[in-house]
Design a protein around this motif. Structure first.
Motif, PDB file in Angstrom:
ATOM      1  N   THR A 120       0.825  -1.205   0.000  1.00 60.53           N
ATOM      2  CA  THR A 120       0.000   0.000   0.000  1.00 60.53           C
ATOM      3  C   THR A 120       0.861   1.257   0.000  1.00 60.53           C
ATOM      4  N   MET A 121       1.918   1.276   0.790  1.00 58.12           N
ATOM      5  CA  MET A 121       2.815   2.436   0.821  1.00 58.12           C
ATOM      6  C   MET A 121       3.502   2.646  -0.530  1.00 58.12           C
ATOM      7  N   ARG A 122       3.826   1.563  -1.193  1.00 56.63           N
ATOM      8  CA  ARG A 122       4.450   1.690  -2.521  1.00 56.63           C
ATOM      9  C   ARG A 122       3.496   2.374  -3.501  1.00 56.63           C
ATOM     10  N   ARG A 123       2.222   2.022  -3.419  1.00 58.96           N
ATOM     11  CA  ARG A 123       1.254   2.637  -4.338  1.00 58.96           C
ATOM     12  C   ARG A 123       0.985   4.089  -3.957  1.00 58.96           C
ATOM     13  N   LEU A 124       0.894   4.354  -2.642  1.00 55.00           N
ATOM     14  CA  LEU A 124       0.625   5.727  -2.217  1.00 55.00           C
ATOM     15  C   LEU A 124       1.785   6.661  -2.561  1.00 55.00           C
ATOM     16  N   GLU A 125       2.995   6.134  -2.552  1.00 57.28           N
ATOM     17  CA  GLU A 125       4.141   6.954  -2.943  1.00 57.28           C
ATOM     18  C   GLU A 125       3.996   7.437  -4.373  1.00 57.28           C
ATOM     19  N   GLN A 126       3.355   6.627  -5.196  1.00 57.98           N
ATOM     20  CA  GLN A 126       3.163   6.972  -6.607  1.00 57.98           C
ATOM     21  C   GLN A 126       2.010   7.954  -6.812  1.00 57.98           C
ATOM     22  N   SER A 127       1.058   7.977  -5.874  1.00 55.88           N
ATOM     23  CA  SER A 127      -0.172   8.728  -6.126  1.00 55.88           C
ATOM     24  C   SER A 127      -0.365   9.954  -5.243  1.00 55.88           C
ATOM     25  N   ARG A 128       0.443  10.102  -4.183  1.00 61.50           N
ATOM     26  CA  ARG A 128       0.242  11.226  -3.265  1.00 61.50           C
ATOM     27  C   ARG A 128       1.561  11.967  -3.024  1.00 61.50           C
ATOM     28  N   ASP A 129       1.403  13.276  -2.758  1.00 57.41           N
ATOM     29  CA  ASP A 129       2.582  14.074  -2.437  1.00 57.41           C
ATOM     30  C   ASP A 129       3.112  13.719  -1.058  1.00 57.41           C
ATOM     31  N   THR A 130       2.201  13.562  -0.088  1.00 55.65           N
ATOM     32  CA  THR A 130       2.582  13.178   1.271  1.00 55.65           C
ATOM     33  C   THR A 130       1.643  12.084   1.764  1.00 55.65           C
ATOM     34  N   VAL A 131       2.108  11.337   2.759  1.00 60.26           N
ATOM     35  CA  VAL A 131       1.316  10.267   3.367  1.00 60.26           C
ATOM     36  C   VAL A 131       1.448  10.388   4.877  1.00 60.26           C
ATOM     37  N   SER A 132       0.346  10.390   5.587  1.00 65.46           N
ATOM     38  CA  SER A 132       0.362  10.442   7.044  1.00 65.46           C
ATOM     39  C   SER A 132       0.235   9.030   7.599  1.00 65.46           C
ATOM     40  N   VAL A 133       1.165   8.658   8.470  1.00 65.43           N
ATOM     41  CA  VAL A 133       1.227   7.294   8.994  1.00 65.43           C
ATOM     42  C   VAL A 133       1.407   7.339  10.503  1.00 65.43           C
ATOM     43  N   VAL A 134       0.728   6.442  11.215  1.00 65.76           N
ATOM     44  CA  VAL A 134       0.773   6.447  12.679  1.00 65.76           C
ATOM     45  C   VAL A 134       2.179   6.132  13.187  1.00 65.76           C
ATOM     46  N   ASP A 135       2.570   6.883  14.213  1.00 64.46           N
ATOM     47  CA  ASP A 135       3.893   6.733  14.807  1.00 64.46           C
ATOM     48  C   ASP A 135       3.809   6.359  16.285  1.00 64.46           C
ATOM     49  N   ASP A 136       2.626   5.877  16.710  1.00 61.76           N
ATOM     50  CA  ASP A 136       2.456   5.511  18.116  1.00 61.76           C
ATOM     51  C   ASP A 136       2.066   4.040  18.289  1.00 61.76           C
ATOM     52  N   GLN A 137       2.360   3.229  17.281  1.00 61.74           N
ATOM     53  CA  GLN A 137       2.206   1.775  17.388  1.00 61.74           C
ATOM     54  C   GLN A 137       3.564   1.155  17.085  1.00 61.74           C
ATOM     55  N   LEU A 138       4.104   0.410  18.037  1.00 64.55           N
ATOM     56  CA  LEU A 138       5.426  -0.188  17.899  1.00 64.55           C
ATOM     57  C   LEU A 138       5.288  -1.698  17.805  1.00 64.55           C
ATOM     58  N   GLY A 139       5.884  -2.285  16.763  1.00 67.12           N
ATOM     59  CA  GLY A 139       5.751  -3.723  16.570  1.00 67.12           C
ATOM     60  C   GLY A 139       6.954  -4.343  15.887  1.00 67.12           C
ATOM     61  N   SER A 140       6.746  -5.557  15.375  1.00 68.07           N
ATOM     62  CA  SER A 140       7.820  -6.351  14.756  1.00 68.07           C
ATOM     63  C   SER A 140       7.466  -6.655  13.305  1.00 68.07           C
ATOM     64  N   PRO A 141       7.863  -5.786  12.362  1.00 69.66           N
ATOM     65  CA  PRO A 141       7.561  -6.060  10.949  1.00 69.66           C
ATOM     66  C   PRO A 141       8.211  -7.366  10.517  1.00 69.66           C
ATOM     67  N   THR A 142       7.458  -8.172   9.764  1.00 72.01           N
ATOM     68  CA  THR A 142       7.945  -9.504   9.385  1.00 72.01           C
ATOM     69  C   THR A 142       7.696  -9.764   7.902  1.00 72.01           C
ATOM     70  N   TYR A 143       8.766 -10.030   7.178  1.00 75.95           N
ATOM     71  CA  TYR A 143       8.706 -10.328   5.747  1.00 75.95           C
ATOM     72  C   TYR A 143       8.253 -11.774   5.580  1.00 75.95           C
ATOM     73  N   CYS A 144       7.154 -11.975   4.887  1.00 76.88           N
ATOM     74  CA  CYS A 144       6.520 -13.283   4.813  1.00 76.88           C
ATOM     75  C   CYS A 144       7.455 -14.403   4.321  1.00 76.88           C
ATOM     76  N   PRO A 145       8.253 -14.197   3.266  1.00 73.56           N
ATOM     77  CA  PRO A 145       9.176 -15.263   2.856  1.00 73.56           C
ATOM     78  C   PRO A 145      10.193 -15.631   3.940  1.00 73.56           C
ATOM     79  N   ASP A 146      10.603 -14.662   4.768  1.00 74.17           N
ATOM     80  CA  ASP A 146      11.512 -14.970   5.872  1.00 74.17           C
ATOM     81  C   ASP A 146      10.816 -15.853   6.901  1.00 74.17           C
ATOM     82  N   LEU A 147       9.559 -15.537   7.199  1.00 78.69           N
ATOM     83  CA  LEU A 147       8.779 -16.353   8.120  1.00 78.69           C
ATOM     84  C   LEU A 147       8.616 -17.767   7.570  1.00 78.69           C
ATOM     85  N   ALA A 148       8.328 -17.865   6.271  1.00 76.52           N
ATOM     86  CA  ALA A 148       8.172 -19.182   5.642  1.00 76.52           C
ATOM     87  C   ALA A 148       9.460 -19.992   5.739  1.00 76.52           C
ATOM     88  N   ASP A 149      10.595 -19.346   5.501  1.00 75.57           N
ATOM     89  CA  ASP A 149      11.881 -20.045   5.626  1.00 75.57           C
ATOM     90  C   ASP A 149      12.083 -20.553   7.051  1.00 75.57           C
TER      91      ASP A 149
END
Length: 322
Positions: free
Chosen positions: A186-215
């Motif tokens: 979604t961020m990749r598409r919004l970068e193409q279509s919007r000048d700026t994007v507002s994203v929450v900065d008060d949720q902290l987590g563990s981003p996980t790349y699906c192929p890494d999880l599968a491995d």
């Protein structure tokens, strides 16, 4: 597609939920599949995990030493708030039925779960939650969402029905292709279509790349099937598998912009309050990787390195949350 057993002693790994994001990544990760096993993908068209008759038919030849890797789940976090019965059916009844089948056959159930089983408040885990993340046994309070509550109940039900079950919790899973339905896509598409994007900065987590999880899951499987007839070392345990480190969604979005060569300054921080949803989002859902390493498994690489790989991948597949 049905892959037949090669010999009576050749273990079969059944990927339940094979049509989803993680199930697709598991099938794509053929290089990590142990040579000694046969892979049998099962989509929702092949098996209804909450129906005992359907499960018995789909897993009719399940035998001792086989593995059932359950990636199927009701993952509509907001939808679950009004569809409690639907979420319970898939997230609680389903694992219970599967666990009953694996217990009867002497097979091994690996059940994929989520960070949403935790309350999502900073400082709620043992010792040093603010830095290391939740440990598997830090579940003390009831989850704040129907989704999280049903996933927690599903974990407990599976372990009760088959004490040899291994629960693997993960978090913030994405594939990241330009057409992916996940956050990175979604961020990749919004970068193409919007000048700026507002994203929450008060949720902290563990981003996980699906192929890494599968491995990582294939490594877990390999460790368990190397000694046929013996109990896998990880049987009966709860493990956490995510890419290392932690980030906010704002951090991830800035990383996406950097990776595609865009100005990360176009990503603006905001708060969760600006995006009200039916289900509350956890402010803190970092998962510690200590249990994964203690089980003798290879820690997943850092989340930023994984994000780079996701954006660079030429064949990133479409997907949504597992």
């Amino acid at each position: 597609m049905v892959l037949m057993r090669v010999t009576p002693s050749t273990p079969t790994v059944y990927i339940v939920g094979a049509g989803g994001q993680l199930g697709t990544a598991l099938q794509a990760g053929s290089a990590r599949v142990p040579d000694s096993v046969v892979v049998r993908p099962l989509t929702s068209a092949d098996i209804d995990i909450a129906d005992a008759t359907s499960v018995a038919a789909a897993l009719g030849d399940l035998a001792e030493g086989d593995v059932v890797l359950n990636c199927a789940a009701y993952t509509d976090v907001d939808g679950a708030e009004s569809d409690v019965d639907g979420a319970h059916r898939v997230n609680v009844t389903g694992p219970t039925v599967l666990a009953g089948q694996t217990a009867a056959a002497g097979a091994w159930l690996i059940h994929v779960s989520t960070d949403y089983v935790f309350p999502g408040t900073p400082g709620a885990s043992s010792a040093d939650a603010g830095s290391a993340g939740y440990e598997p046994d830090d579940v003390r309070d009831r989850p704040a969402t129907v989704y999280g509550a049903t996933k927690l109940d599903g974990e407990r039900a599976a372990l009760a029905a088959d004490p040899g079950t291994t629960v693997v919790r993960t978090a913030w899973v994405y594939t990241g292709g330009p057409d992916s339905l996940d956050f990175v896509g979604t961020m990749r598409r919004l970068e193409q279509s919007r000048d700026t994007v507002s994203v929450v900065d008060d949720q902290l987590g563990s981003p996980t790349y699906c192929p890494d999880l599968a491995d990582g899951l294939w490594e877990l499987v390999a460790n368990g099937v190397r000694t046929p007839g013996s109990r896998p070392d990880a049987a009966g345990s709860v493990l956490h598998a995510t890419n290392a480190g932690s980030a906010t969604w704002f951090d991830v979005a800035r990383g996406v912009f950097e990776e595609v060569g865009a100005d990360p300054g176009r990503v603006l921080p905001t708060t969760t309050a600006h995006f009200p949803r039916p289900a509350p989002r956890p402010a803190y859902s970092v998962l510690s990787g200590r249990s994964w390493a203690d089980a003798g498994l290879t820690p997943l690489r850092g989340w930023r390195e994984a994000l780079h790989a996701a954006i660079a991948a030429p064949d990133a597949r479409d997907g949504s949350l597992p």
